[in-house]
Design a protein around this motif. Structure first.
Motif, PDB file in Angstrom:
ATOM      1  N   ARG A  27       8.035 -50.126 -73.609  1.00 32.17           N
ATOM      2  CA  ARG A  27       7.594 -50.401 -72.241  1.00 32.17           C
ATOM      3  C   ARG A  27       7.597 -49.126 -71.404  1.00 32.17           C
ATOM      4  NH1 ARG A  27      11.561 -53.324 -70.790  1.00 32.17           N
ATOM      5  NH2 ARG A  27      12.589 -51.721 -69.540  1.00 32.17           N
ATOM      6  N   GLN A  28       8.619 -48.293 -71.574  1.00 31.20           N
ATOM      7  CA  GLN A  28       8.688 -47.068 -70.787  1.00 31.20           C
ATOM      8  C   GLN A  28       7.589 -46.085 -71.175  1.00 31.20           C
ATOM      9  OE1 GLN A  28      12.453 -45.173 -70.201  1.00 31.20           O
ATOM     10  NE2 GLN A  28      13.572 -47.083 -69.899  1.00 31.20           N
ATOM     11  N   VAL A  29       7.249 -46.028 -72.472  1.00 31.50           N
ATOM     12  CA  VAL A  29       6.163 -45.139 -72.893  1.00 31.50           C
ATOM     13  C   VAL A  29       4.839 -45.594 -72.286  1.00 31.50           C
ATOM     14  CG1 VAL A  29       4.776 -44.410 -74.879  1.00 31.50           C
ATOM     15  CG2 VAL A  29       7.264 -44.351 -75.011  1.00 31.50           C
ATOM     16  N   ARG A  30       4.598 -46.880 -72.273  1.00 32.47           N
ATOM     17  CA  ARG A  30       3.354 -47.383 -71.686  1.00 32.47           C
ATOM     18  C   ARG A  30       3.273 -47.066 -70.198  1.00 32.47           C
ATOM     19  NH1 ARG A  30       3.783 -53.142 -74.964  1.00 32.47           N
ATOM     20  NH2 ARG A  30       2.848 -52.385 -76.922  1.00 32.47           N
ATOM     21  N   GLU A  31       4.412 -47.164 -69.507  1.00 33.49           N
ATOM     22  CA  GLU A  31       4.432 -46.812 -68.097  1.00 33.49           C
ATOM     23  C   GLU A  31       4.248 -45.306 -67.910  1.00 33.49           C
ATOM     24  OE1 GLU A  31       4.656 -46.817 -64.014  1.00 33.49           O
ATOM     25  OE2 GLU A  31       4.275 -48.476 -65.423  1.00 33.49           O
ATOM     26  N   ALA A  32       4.855 -44.503 -68.792  1.00 34.65           N
ATOM     27  CA  ALA A  32       4.682 -43.052 -68.726  1.00 34.65           C
ATOM     28  C   ALA A  32       3.218 -42.673 -68.896  1.00 34.65           C
ATOM     29  CB  ALA A  32       5.539 -42.377 -69.800  1.00 34.65           C
ATOM     30  N   ALA A  33       2.509 -43.387 -69.767  1.00 35.70           N
ATOM     31  CA  ALA A  33       1.082 -43.122 -69.972  1.00 35.70           C
ATOM     32  C   ALA A  33       0.302 -43.396 -68.690  1.00 35.70           C
ATOM     33  CB  ALA A  33       0.554 -43.986 -71.113  1.00 35.70           C
ATOM     34  N   ARG A  34       0.664 -44.469 -67.977  1.00 39.06           N
ATOM     35  CA  ARG A  34      -0.050 -44.782 -66.726  1.00 39.06           C
ATOM     36  C   ARG A  34       0.185 -43.720 -65.657  1.00 39.06           C
ATOM     37  NH1 ARG A  34       1.080 -50.196 -68.424  1.00 39.06           N
ATOM     38  NH2 ARG A  34       3.180 -50.177 -67.527  1.00 39.06           N
ATOM     39  N   ARG A  35       1.350 -43.065 -65.725  1.00 37.98           N
ATOM     40  CA  ARG A  35       1.643 -42.022 -64.737  1.00 37.98           C
ATOM     41  C   ARG A  35       1.169 -40.643 -65.166  1.00 37.98           C
ATOM     42  NH1 ARG A  35       7.918 -43.242 -62.957  1.00 37.98           N
ATOM     43  NH2 ARG A  35       7.809 -45.545 -62.969  1.00 37.98           N
ATOM     44  N   GLY A  36       0.662 -40.526 -66.362  1.00 43.23           N
ATOM     45  CA  GLY A  36       0.169 -39.234 -66.837  1.00 43.23           C
ATOM     46  C   GLY A  36       1.238 -38.305 -67.360  1.00 43.23           C
ATOM     47  N   ALA A  37       2.438 -38.825 -67.657  1.00 43.47           N
ATOM     48  CA  ALA A  37       3.520 -37.990 -68.180  1.00 43.47           C
ATOM     49  C   ALA A  37       3.274 -37.647 -69.643  1.00 43.47           C
ATOM     50  CB  ALA A  37       4.858 -38.717 -68.028  1.00 43.47           C
ATOM     51  N   HIS A  38       3.895 -36.570 -70.099  1.00 47.95           N
ATOM     52  CA  HIS A  38       3.847 -36.216 -71.509  1.00 47.95           C
ATOM     53  C   HIS A  38       4.760 -37.160 -72.286  1.00 47.95           C
ATOM     54  CE1 HIS A  38       1.700 -32.543 -70.508  1.00 47.95           C
ATOM     55  NE2 HIS A  38       2.634 -32.258 -69.624  1.00 47.95           N
ATOM     56  N   VAL A  39       4.396 -37.453 -73.528  1.00 47.72           N
ATOM     57  CA  VAL A  39       5.136 -38.438 -74.319  1.00 47.72           C
ATOM     58  C   VAL A  39       5.397 -37.906 -75.723  1.00 47.72           C
ATOM     59  CG1 VAL A  39       4.958 -40.682 -75.463  1.00 47.72           C
ATOM     60  CG2 VAL A  39       4.356 -40.464 -73.053  1.00 47.72           C
ATOM     61  N   LEU A  40       6.646 -38.076 -76.173  1.00 40.77           N
ATOM     62  CA  LEU A  40       7.032 -37.833 -77.564  1.00 40.77           C
ATOM     63  C   LEU A  40       7.770 -39.077 -78.041  1.00 40.77           C
ATOM     64  CD1 LEU A  40       7.711 -36.051 -80.116  1.00 40.77           C
ATOM     65  CD2 LEU A  40       9.829 -35.450 -78.918  1.00 40.77           C
ATOM     66  N   THR A  41       7.358 -39.620 -79.176  1.00 38.44           N
ATOM     67  CA  THR A  41       8.031 -40.799 -79.711  1.00 38.44           C
ATOM     68  C   THR A  41       8.498 -40.529 -81.136  1.00 38.44           C
ATOM     69  OG1 THR A  41       5.915 -41.739 -80.448  1.00 38.44           O
ATOM     70  CG2 THR A  41       6.723 -42.408 -78.279  1.00 38.44           C
ATOM     71  N   ILE A  42       9.600 -41.184 -81.496  1.00 43.69           N
ATOM     72  CA  ILE A  42      10.195 -41.051 -82.828  1.00 43.69           C
ATOM     73  C   ILE A  42      10.505 -42.449 -83.328  1.00 43.69           C
ATOM     74  CG2 ILE A  42      12.144 -40.136 -84.149  1.00 43.69           C
ATOM     75  CD1 ILE A  42      12.425 -37.974 -81.959  1.00 43.69           C
ATOM     76  N   GLY A  43       9.933 -42.821 -84.458  1.00 38.48           N
ATOM     77  CA  GLY A  43      10.163 -44.162 -84.988  1.00 38.48           C
ATOM     78  C   GLY A  43       9.237 -44.461 -86.141  1.00 38.48           C
ATOM     79  N   ALA A  44       9.189 -45.709 -86.502  1.00 38.21           N
ATOM     80  CA  ALA A  44       8.390 -46.127 -87.661  1.00 38.21           C
ATOM     81  C   ALA A  44       6.906 -45.876 -87.409  1.00 38.21           C
ATOM     82  CB  ALA A  44       8.626 -47.601 -87.945  1.00 38.21           C
TER      83      ALA A  44
END
Length: 392
Positions: A117-134
């Motif tokens: 949920r936080q990554v999706r919100e970060a995308a709406r705000r234009g923030a940079h995103v790094l994710t680690i997982g499956a």
């Protein structure tokens, strides 16, 4: 809870029956996890993280077993990092996160609702995103939607509690690539070596009297532990130990870090649990009458995780840290409290942390097994009203 049976630790057949998912083997693979992360970093353009520039600030979204990764990053950033770092994986994305900031979201399964949920919100705000997982998970999809970087985790790791170092190594390498911390690949290679050395010492076929992790499990089986770190690095190890004792061994344990926790720990040394059922020499009082004196309560024990003794070349702050820790240990001993000390070997912050975490991770698993408990499962969790997994 069943009485602790130390013979379970050395009997392979009975041990495997208690630990059917082989959590011990998963813990032993921590060094290999770090090496796979190094290989992945060589094959991935990590300069894409945060657009190749250092972000203004970093927010880490992680819950459950992945939450320990945020404390590792916080340790490194607080020691030498030039940016602000916050950690919260279950609440809303902080209001200050914007286009100049980086959100690091971590979930081994890639399905934890909060980080996704936080990554999706970060995308709406234009923030940079790094994710680690499956791979091929809602978290990976959210990263793609944010035009971020996703670092996949191996599906065979099993439980997130056994995947700390694989997730942490990926996070540290990515953070280094965009200037948040300065940790070279050679440091992580040394961490992998230290983890391999510890796994060899704590292997299941090493009998408990020559296996420090089994010995620690036997000692903890008779105690109500307070886990204390004597500084920033050991404080992170103490927090991880408390979580592993609770989730893996079902043993409640409080934790603290010096100097902040000195007063509360010393206060406990004169409390009702400090001498519960003990004789004047500190042993169990065999003459205690359970009818007249009440039932024997758990005996307070201090598990003290310590950094190496300072050398003359170290600054005055390190000497003060050591002296404070020694005074707490001496006071606990004088109060009749059992003190169990483990001192990390020299090396980088991450090497020392890896050494202590490996010890207490294995000890927590052995403690669960000795009580006849499956260290990989947590009964009752499914009955709680917890956030749902993120939708595909």
């Amino acid at each position: 809870m069943a009485p602790f049976d130390e013979t379970l630790l050395d009997d392979e057949g009975r041990r495997r029956a208690v630990d059917p998912s082989d959590l011990l083997r998963a813990l032993a693979g921590a060094g290999a996890q770090v090496r796979r992360a190094l290989t992945l970093a060589e094959e991935t353009d990590l300069t894409r993280v945060a657009g190749g520039e250092r972000p203004r600030a970093v927010h880490v979204a992680a819950v459950g077993g992945a939450e320990s990764v945020s404390t590792v990053l916080d340790l490194l950033v607080s020691r030498s990092g030039p940016v602000l770092l916050t950690c919260d994986g279950s609440g809303p994305l902080p209001g200050w996160v914007g286009a100049l900031d980086l959100v690091i979201a971590i979930s081994l399964s890639g399905r934890a609702e909060g980080p996704v949920r936080q990554v999706r919100e970060a995308a709406r705000r234009g923030a940079h995103v790094l994710t680690i997982g499956a791979p091929d998970s809602p978290l990976a999809a959210a990263a793609a939607g944010a035009r971020g970087v996703h670092l996949p985790m191996d599906l065979g790791v099993g439980h997130s509690r056994a995947a700390l170092w694989g997730m942490a190594a990926r996070a540290v390498l990515a953070a280094s690539a965009c200037g948040i911390v300065d940790v070279r690949a050679s440091v992580l290679a040394a961490v992998a070596d230290r983890l391999d050395e510890q796994a060899e010492r704590f292997r299941p076929d090493a009998e408990y009297f020559v296996n420090p992790a089994k010995t620690l499990a036997v000692e903890l089986s008779a105690l109500a532990p307070v886990v204390l770190g004597d500084g920033p690095v050991t404080g992170v190890a103490a927090r991880r130990t408390s979580a592993m004792l609770a989730r893996t061994a079902r043993t409640p344990a409080t934790w603290g870090r010096l100097p902040d926790a000195a007063a509360q720990v010393v206060a406990c040394l004169s409390g009702p649990y400090a001498d519960a059922g003990t004789a004047p020499d500190g042993g169990r009082d065999i003459f205690a009458d359970p009818y007249l004196d009440g039932p024997v309560g758990p005996r307070l024990g201090l598990l003290f995780l310590r950094d190496p003794v300072p050398t003359p070349e170290d600054d005055a702050g390190e000497l003060e840290r050591h002296n404070t820790a020694q005074s707490v240990a001496d006071h606990a001993t004088a109060s009749g409290v059992r003190v169990i000390e483990h001192v990390a070997g020299p090396g980088h912050d991450l090497e020392r942390l890896a050494e202590l975490v490996a010890l207490t991770d294995f000890a927590s698993a052995y403690l669960a097994i000795g009580h006849g408990l499956d260290p990989a499962c947590t009964p009752g969790i499914s009955d709680l009203h917890l956030p749902q997994k993120a939708p595909e």
